[in-house]
Enzyme design. Structure first.
Site, PDB file in Angstrom:
ATOM      1  N   TYR A 146       0.945  -0.939   0.307  1.00 40.71           N
ATOM      2  CA  TYR A 146       0.105   0.437   0.184  1.00 40.71           C
ATOM      3  C   TYR A 146       0.651   0.944   0.315  1.00 40.71           C
ATOM      4  CZ  TYR A 146      -3.434   3.377   1.192  1.00 40.71           C
ATOM      5  OH  TYR A 146      -4.907   4.371   1.681  1.00 40.71           O
ATOM      6  N   ASP A 241       9.322   2.990   0.260  1.00 40.84           N
ATOM      7  CA  ASP A 241       8.001   3.507   0.539  1.00 40.84           C
ATOM      8  C   ASP A 241       8.297   3.302   2.128  1.00 40.84           C
ATOM      9  OD1 ASP A 241       5.459   4.695   2.192  1.00 40.84           O
ATOM     10  OD2 ASP A 241       4.380   3.615   0.609  1.00 40.84           O
ATOM     11  N   LYS A 269       4.048   8.814   9.126  1.00 45.57           N
ATOM     12  CA  LYS A 269       4.050   8.621  10.313  1.00 45.57           C
ATOM     13  C   LYS A 269       4.424   8.909  11.349  1.00 45.57           C
ATOM     14  CE  LYS A 269       0.832   5.149   8.218  1.00 45.57           C
ATOM     15  NZ  LYS A 269       0.499   4.211   7.266  1.00 45.57           N
TER      16      LYS A 269
HETATM   17  C1  LIG Z   1       0.315   4.580   5.566  1.00 43.85           C
HETATM   18  C2  LIG Z   1       1.086   4.233   4.548  1.00 43.85           C
HETATM   19  C3  LIG Z   1       0.991   5.368   3.890  1.00 43.85           C
HETATM   20  C4  LIG Z   1      -0.195   6.138   3.395  1.00 43.85           C
HETATM   21  O1  LIG Z   1      -0.032   7.034   4.271  1.00 43.85           O
HETATM   22  P1  LIG Z   1      -1.024   8.437   4.744  1.00 43.85           P
HETATM   23  O2  LIG Z   1      -0.047   9.531   5.674  1.00 43.85           O
HETATM   24  O3  LIG Z   1      -1.837   7.365   5.096  1.00 43.85           O
HETATM   25  O4  LIG Z   1      -1.517   8.949   3.049  1.00 43.85           O
HETATM   26  C5  LIG Z   1       1.775   5.062   2.348  1.00 43.85           C
HETATM   27  N1  LIG Z   1       2.164   3.755   2.803  1.00 43.85           N
HETATM   28  C6  LIG Z   1       2.489   3.409   3.722  1.00 43.85           C
HETATM   29  C7  LIG Z   1       3.959   2.217   3.630  1.00 43.85           C
HETATM   30  C8  LIG Z   1       2.097   3.640   5.148  1.00 43.85           C
HETATM   31  O5  LIG Z   1       2.571   2.728   5.585  1.00 43.85           O
END
Ligand SMILES: *Cc1c(COP(=O)(O)O)cnc(C)c1O
Length: 431
Positions: A146, A241, A269
């Site tokens: 994701y 990511d 985060k």
């Molecule tokens: C949470 C998450 C996102 C998205 O971040 P948001 O602040 O919710 O937009 C993207 N990549 C990874 C790996 C994530 O865990």
């Protein structure tokens, strides 16, 4: 043993009149586990309190940011200090240099960094930059990873892992979906096939170096190195990511832990200490391709917001070079995982637990989980029942089988015991 959740239920009824599904982010609605979501009133350390004043030990940490527990004193006082100078200017501030410098010092791949407001924005912007920089169009992503809700990332798997992407949300156009190619996590052959069939077309490979959004799935030995090798050979940009793993698995994230340095990284985060912050960064040559120093446009009215930067800065300062934090997190997590395994032996059940650092998942399948397919073999109904049993015993898990759980430094040995005991009783109750 019954939870009293009348106020949460009332609030959820009201919320649904004004907010789609009653929530501002889908997974919060508890759809994957049944029952109604709890409305949270406050939190302190490892505990959250709902509107009915039930207390829970939580293993979500606001999906990551609360790695030092709720209401971290240094973050709180940094916020108070910042508030007294007004809340937003839309102009440069010295704090933005401080946090950028800190990120550059902490994250191996980052020489320059741009602040944004969410992980989604970070991933979207990193991809646009990769496309602009390479003058290529296609992205390779992995099934089950994701990267936020940007159109290019909302692509489901076809029957095989290598099919051309089909959008998995209405509103994502076929045109966009066509530019996203899907590979299987931990499967370098799937990457090789895509590279061969799309010569000179692939701008970037984006990957969660430790996947956390199909549950916690670790990279096999050589997988991340293999991606890096292929990217170098074919002039593809490798984007990690690290929105989840950044500052969590080590001060410099998974890239520090595994010793593989990508071309670019997306962060989120933890970086905001609980406020809405994201960032993307990488090699200077690439980052200087962003506006206003370069042609790739990316902007944000509230980007680098002074209050958010104050929180993030106070958080990152506490994590930098702080081996003690990371060894404590690792030990706490290992104790919980060992306790769960012992429970399963006693109850004669064998489910799969994946863990690294302060991330872990209990998958309700007996088989190893190393990619999306193997994660999907989990019994999600059983997970739902387990989730409810844990909740009744005061343990608040992420409300889906396909999420990683996070440990914070606020979890002490007696809480570990409580969590392990609740796991035993919950597993017993559902068998
Ligand atoms: C949470 C998450 C996102 C998205 O971040 P948001 O602040 O919710 O937009 C993207 N990549 C990874 C790996 C994530 O865990």
């Amino acid at each position: 043993m019954m939870l009293q959740t009348q106020r949460s239920e009332n609030l959820f009824q009201q919320a649904q009149n004004y907010i789609p599904g009653g929530v501002n982010s889908p997974v919060r609605a508890f759809k994957a586990v049944g029952g109604n979501p709890l409305f949270i009133k406050s939190a302190e350390g490892a505990y959250v309190y709902d509107e009915d004043d039930n207390q829970y030990i939580e293993l979500i940490n606001s999906w990551g940011p609360m790695i030092l527990g709720h209401r971290n004193a240094k973050v709180e006082s940094a916020l108070q200090e910042a508030l007294a100078h007004s809340f937003s200017f839309g102009a440069p501030t010295s704090r933005e240099i401080d946090i950028a410098k800190l990120i550059v010092e902490m994250v191996p791949s980052i020489e320059k960094v741009r602040m944004v407001n969410s992980g989604t924005e970070a991933a979207m912007s990193a991809l646009r930059l990769a496309r602009g920089f390479t003058s290529r169009t296609k992205l390779i992503k992995f099934e089950g990873c994701y990267h936020g809700h940007g159109d290019s990332f909302l692509i489901a798997a076809g029957s095989g892992a290598l099919t051309m992407g089909e959008p998995n949300s209405p509103g994502v156009t076929k045109g966009t979906a066509q530019d996203t190619l899907l590979a299987s996590f931990n499967d370098l052959d799937s990457i090789d096939r895509l590279i061969v069939s799309n010569p000179d077309d692939i701008a970037a490979i984006m990957v969660e170096p430790v996947a956390g959004n199909m549950g916690c799935v670790l990279p096999k030995e050589g997988f991340l190195e293999g991606l890096q090798e292929r990217c170098k050979k074919h002039d593809i940009l490798l984007i990690f990511d690290e929105v989840m793993t950044g500052f969590r698995l080590a001060p410099g994230g998974a890239q520090e832990l595994y010793g593989v340095t990508p071309d670019m990284s997306a962060l989120g985060k933890i970086i905001g200490g609980g406020l809405p912050v994201g960032a993307y960064g990488g090699k200077q040559e690439v980052m200087d391709y962003v506006s206003p120093s370069g042609p790739v446009y990316q902007a944000g009215t509230l980007s680098g917001n002074p209050v958010a930067m104050a929180a993030g800065l106070a958080m990152l300062k506490q994590l930098k070079n702080n081996l003690q934090v990371y060894s404590q997190l690792k030990r706490t997590t290992a104790d919980i995982v060992e306790g769960f395994k012992e429970n399963m032996r006693k109850l004669n059940v064998s489910y799969t637990i994946n863990h690294v650092g302060s991330m872990f998942s209990l998958f309700f399948t007996e088989h190893p989980v190393y990619d999306f397919q193997s994660a999907s073999a989990s019994d999600t109904k059983l997970f739902g029942a387990y989730f409810q049993e844990m909740l009744k015993r005061g343990i608040y898990l992420a409300p889906s089988q396909f999420e990683a759980l996070f440990i914070s430094t606020a979890i002490d040995d007696s809480m570990v015991e409580t969590i392990v005991r609740a796991n035993y009783e919950s597993l017993k109750a559902i068998h």
